[in-house]
Design an enzyme around this catalytic site. Structure first.
Site, PDB file in Angstrom:
ATOM      1  CG  ASP A  66      -1.799   1.095   1.428  1.00  0.00           C
ATOM      2  OD1 ASP A  66      -2.064   1.773   0.423  1.00  0.00           O
ATOM      3  OD2 ASP A  66      -2.272   1.313   2.553  1.00  0.00           O
ATOM      4  CG  ASP A 104      -3.997   5.036  -3.339  1.00  0.00           C
ATOM      5  OD1 ASP A 104      -3.102   4.375  -2.780  1.00  0.00           O
ATOM      6  OD2 ASP A 104      -5.186   5.018  -2.967  1.00  0.00           O
TER       7      ASP A 104
END
Ligand SMILES: *[C@@H]1O[C@H](CO)[C@@H](O)[C@H](O)[C@H]1NC(C)=O
Ligand SMILES: *[C@@H]1O[C@H](CO)[C@@H](O)[C@H](O)[C@H]1NC(C)=O
Ligand SMILES: *[C@@H]1O[C@H](CO)[C@@H](O)[C@H](O)[C@H]1NC(C)=O
Ligand SMILES: *[C@@H]1O[C@H](CO)[C@@H](O)[C@H](O)[C@H]1NC(C)=O
Ligand SMILES: *[C@@H]1O[C@H](CO)[C@@H](O)[C@H](O)[C@H]1NC(C)=O
Ligand SMILES: *[C@@H]1O[C@H](CO)[C@@H](O)[C@H](O)[C@H]1NC(C)=O
Ligand SMILES: *[C@@H]1O[C@H](CO)[C@@H](O)[C@H](O)[C@H]1NC(C)=O
Length: 410
Positions: free
Chosen positions: A99, A286
């Site tokens: 992440d 992201d």
């Protein structure tokens, strides 16, 4: 900023250990064979929405050492990408999600007192590792409680030796990495992983994501010096300083100054992607959001420009795809018509998205793979739009570099 320092130390330690860099294969969590593109997109949009809401909530609470957000046990949980790493001495291997919008490495630790989620690999037991050291916060443990869009994880901080790299010939053992020893969680599972590696505003790393409709090939994450690449096609743009508050502090903000479709420069306000005084706004890249989501005024410009170029009839694809703008192809087998590329004009670097990176087709539907932002604190460049691009995060130079690539053969 403790964990940022630690992550920079992680690269430092890797370089000092003489490892030229580490290659890690990323497996897409939600790419199960047999799942159609439209099912995938609908599920992904639901996951995206939970993340956006959770970040919005975290931001509205002002952030701090611990971030909280409500949890929904029924939410389609979990991350988008998995990597394998190993913890401790002897090394215990486990799959972790990866992440770029959080900054803690954690795994579950025994004993869990019944509040851990069932994980696919053996539970790590600190007592069985020669290199485990608890972190001391003035005579007591250093607790944490971190929230993601899909729930919270809590425990205490410790240090360990981690082993990175998928092949024995190219591994690095890095001692002294601070990590979270989780012993309680709100989740009933974490989609096939036993922990998470957060690289938000972290070390030098690059990744190359294969197209999501290609369920057969693996994406690649490179850590350390091997992450770097160069060549004629490489473009670089500086990161924009992030707001000081969590969760925004760990996001990778970019300076997007405009968007074109083909040769048409869209009419977008100069400050459309500027950070606001309250820390909201701006645009981030992201790895844990699937579909790019943009402020409605910008989204409507893109929507209108696509609509102006396509002569096919529009169709309500919302039930099938969950996306707003869809066209009906003449038959389920028809190939979509040619479309020009879309260019994201970042400061000093144009990112060119071929049609396949912003339009998705399946069974006669052909949809714009972007959405307007209904929830959340920032505009987001999602992974659908990052496919087949080698993307380098260089935090020392504070730049993002990218180049087109065939990620399945990297
Ligand atoms: C972690 O934070 C969440 C959300 O604030 C809270 O509901 C939960 O009880 C906390 N967990 C622990 C173990 O303190
Ligand atoms: C987690 O570990 C901390 C520190 O040892 C302890 O205080 C806490 O009770 C543990 N929580 C659970 C649910 O076991
Ligand atoms: C991911 O988690 C959700 C909810 O916890 C579950 O319904 C789903 O089957 C899981 N997916 C995978 C691939 O494990
Ligand atoms: C993936 O692999 C399967 C089995 O080898 C093959 O039938 C299928 O065509 C492949 N799909 C793609 C998109 O390459
Ligand atoms: C499109 O389909 C969705 C789901 O079937 C429905 O809720 C929506 O009202 C429809 N929109 C239009 C404009 O027809
Ligand atoms: C973004 O780039 C433009 C054009 O180079 C520049 O004028 C502007 O100051 C930059 N904004 C930020 C926040 O760096
Ligand atoms: C997002 O776009 C849809 C369709 O274009 C529109 O109906 C909706 O009002 C927009 N949402 C926001 C928050 O502007």
């Amino acid at each position: 900023m403790a964990s940022l320092a630690v992550l920079i130390a992680l690269v430092g330690a890797m370089l000092a250990s003489g490892a030229a860099g580490v290659r890690v294969e990323l497996t897409r969590v939600h790419s199960r064979p047999g799942v159609t593109a439209s099912q995938f997109v609908r599920d992904a949009l639901r996951r995206d929405m939970h993340r956006h809401k959770a970040r919005e909530l975290a931001a509205s609470r002002g952030g701090g050492a611990t971030v909280s957000a409500p949890t929904r046990k029924d939410s389609p949980g979990g991350p988008e990408y998995l990597m394998t790493l190993a913890i401790g001495t002897p090394p215990l291997s486990y799959p972790a999600s990866f992440d770029t919008a959080s900054d803690l490495i954690w795994t579950q630790c025994a004993p869990c007192g019944g509040r851990c989620f069932p994980q696919p690999t053996q539970l790590y037991n600190p007592a069985g590792s020669a290199t485990f050291r608890v972190r001391d916060c003035g005579g007591s443990l250093c607790p944490y409680n971190i929230s993601y869009g899909t729930g919270w994880k809590s425990g205490f901080r410790a240090t360990e030796t981690f082993t990175f790299g998928s092949s024995p010939a190219c591994q690095a053992r890095v001692p002294g990495i601070t990590f979270g020893c989780s012993n309680a969680s709100s989740s009933s599972n974490f989609n096939g992983s036993s922990g998470l590696v957060g690289l938000g505003r972290g070390p030098l790393f690059s990744y190359c994501l294969t197209p999501f409709q290609d369920a057969n090939s693996t994406s690649t994450l490179l850590l350390g010096e091997s992450a770097a690449f160069s060549g004629a096609g490489v473009r670089s743009t500086p990161f924009v300083a992030s707001p000081s508050r969590l969760p925004m502090r760990v996001f990778y903000y970019l300076n997007l100054t405009g968007i074109s479709l083909g040769t048409k420069v869209l009419s977008i306000a100069p400050d459309a992607f500027s950070l606001k005084a309250d820390g909201t706004g701006g645009i981030i890249i992201d790895s844990d959001t699937t579909i790019t989501s943009l402020d409605d005024a910008v989204y409507q410009q893109i929507r209108a420009a696509v609509l102006a170029l396509v002569t096919l009839p529009t169709t309500n694809g919302s039930a099938a795809m969950g996306l707003d703008l869809c066209f009906a192809l003449p038959s389920p087998m028809s190939a979509p018509p040619a479309m020009p590329s879309m260019t994201l004009h970042f400061e000093g670097a144009d990112m060119v998205l071929p049609a396949d990176s912003y339009m998705i087709s399946e069974s006669g539907l052909w949809c714009l793979a972007m959405q307007n932002q209904t929830y959340g604190v920032a505009n987001i460049l999602g992974v659908c739009q990052q496919q087949n691009m080698h993307i380098l995060f260089d935090v020392r130079k504070e730049t993002l570099s990218f180049a087109p690539a065939k990620c399945s053969t990297l």
